[in-house]
Design an enzyme around this catalytic site. Structure first.
Site, mmCIF file in Angstrom:
data_model
loop_
_atom_site.group_PDB
_atom_site.id
_atom_site.type_symbol
_atom_site.label_atom_id
_atom_site.label_comp_id
_atom_site.label_asym_id
_atom_site.label_seq_id
_atom_site.Cartn_x
_atom_site.Cartn_y
_atom_site.Cartn_z
ATOM 1 N NE ARG A 29 56.359 -12.843 24.111
ATOM 2 C CZ ARG A 29 55.721 -13.233 23.263
ATOM 3 N NH1 ARG A 29 55.659 -13.781 22.294
ATOM 4 N NH2 ARG A 29 54.507 -12.287 23.434
ATOM 5 C CE LYS B 216 75.787 -29.856 20.527
ATOM 6 N NZ LYS B 216 74.812 -29.757 21.395
#
Length: 391
Positions: A57, A207
């Site tokens: 993590r 994006k």
């Protein structure tokens, strides 16, 4: 090195990966240690800010490859990966704010970031004031003793106002506040946030970094001074991203230069064509000479992406639907930054509080992809024919 070279070489480590060009995908949770001493030293390294593999993590060579490359491109100290652009925006604010603090937020901010401010932050005792994105140095009049963050987004979401970020940063820093920026539109290739006074830069890697509409990703880059707060907050909140998505973002990053330059070229060609259409009231593209923020864009930016808006002349809903519904090459959907063209009707008047947005002229946001512009223009032209038939 030039940015085009950095995009190719930054974050890679063939020597540690058997000569493999791309850092492999590490699927990891547990990491084993050979001894107590090894375990203790590894955690000591991590707590000192060094990159050490201790648990899946908190980072692996897969995530560091992307983070290090983005930090180098943006000119910041370190970057942190997040599972989405909104997660990046939300955590970046949350990491630096506490109950009783004050946040100054641009009125043209990305909608989900605004919702986060109005719901989560307000619920936890953070006061949010929205300000006119064109305020510039006048931001000083809104800064309070407890103002912790001044948040900028340039150009503004949907409406594409260009902010005077250096002027805002100067006033914020003099008052002891930090400047946080959503830099998704320009990417690190076309805007260098840390050269303009930004302390924390946020990107929706979904994006242009990913670039293929197939992965969710957020990235936050910070100065050396701001980094400990950002990193500690990310670790405490358990923020991470899947290694396969990170790998897709790494892969997309390598072609960002050639893709973004083509997006810019195609976008400008379509924007210029739209300016000449009788159905179009105005085109909101910062790289056009008649855009109100063009001079600031020219001063601070190194290029333009393929995302902009246009305002249509007043028309009935049936005509708007006829224009949009049967487009062949423009998909109607959220997000942007992939190779494909998108179009979306939107109405910012519902979310503005510091400024007014006149919605008399319908606002259409376009993302111009990598298709041939003659084909895109033909598709839009056919849409305008359908629009006129409904008038």
């Amino acid at each position: 090195m030039k940015d085009e070279t950095k995009l190719v070489v930054a974050g890679r480590d063939p020597e540690s990966n058997f000569g493999i060009v791309n850092v492999p995908v590490y699927h990891a949770s547990t990491v084993l240690f050979d001894s107590l001493s090894d375990l203790q030293n590894r955690f000591k390294d991590r707590n000192s800010g060094k990159q050490a593999v201790t648990y899946g993590r908190v980072g692996t060579p897969t995530s560091w490859s992307l983070e290090n490359a983005v930090a180098e491109l943006e000119g910041g100290y370190r970057s942190q990966v997040f599972p989405s652009g909104l997660a990046a925006c939300a955590h970046a604010m949350q990491a630096f704010l506490k109950a009783g603090d004050h946040l100054l937020m641009t009125d043209s901010v990305y909608g989900p970031s605004r919702t986060f401010c109005d719901t989560v932050l307000s619920r936890f005792g953070v006061e949010v004031t929205y300000y006119d994105p064109l305020i510039g140095a006048g931001i000083s009049e809104l800064i309070r003793p407890n103002t912790r963050i001044v948040f900028v987004e340039s150009p503004g979401s949907q409406t594409f106002e260009i902010q005077d970020v250096p002027a805002i940063a100067d006033k914020a820093h003099k008052a002891g506040a930090i400047v946080m920026m959503d830099n998704t539109w320009a990417s690190p290739l076309f805007y260098k946030p840390f050269e303009h006074g930004v302390d924390v830069s946020i990107q929706a890697g979904t994006k242009y970094i990913v670039g293929h509409s197939d992965a969710m990703m957020g990235l936050v880059t910070a100065t050396k001074e701001a980094w400990p707060t950002l990193q500690a907050g990310a670790n405490l909140s358990g923020q991470t991203a899947g290694p396969d998505d990170i790998y897709l973002a790494q892969r997309g990053l390598r072609t960002l230069s050639v893709r973004l330059k083509q997006h810019m070229k195609n976008g400008l060609q379509v924007a210029e064509w739209l300016k000449g259409r009788e159905e179009v009231h105005s085109v909101l593209h910062p790289a056009l000479s008649d855009h109100p923020g063009h001079d600031l864009w020219k001063r601070d930016f190194l290029g333009a992406s393929g995302l902009f808006s246009m305002r249509l002349n007043k028309l009935p809903k049936e005509a708007l639907a006829a224009f949009l519904d049967d487009l062949k090459l423009f998909g109607m959907g959220y997000s942007w930054g992939g190779y494909e063209s998108l179009i979306l009707y939107t109405d910012p008047s519902h979310s503005r509080t510091a400024t007014n947005w006149d919605n008399t002229n319908p606002l259409i946001r376009l993302h111009i992809g990598l298709e041939d512009t003659d084909d895109l223009i033909a598709d839009l032209s056919a849409g305008f024919d359908r629009l006129r038939a409904k008038l």
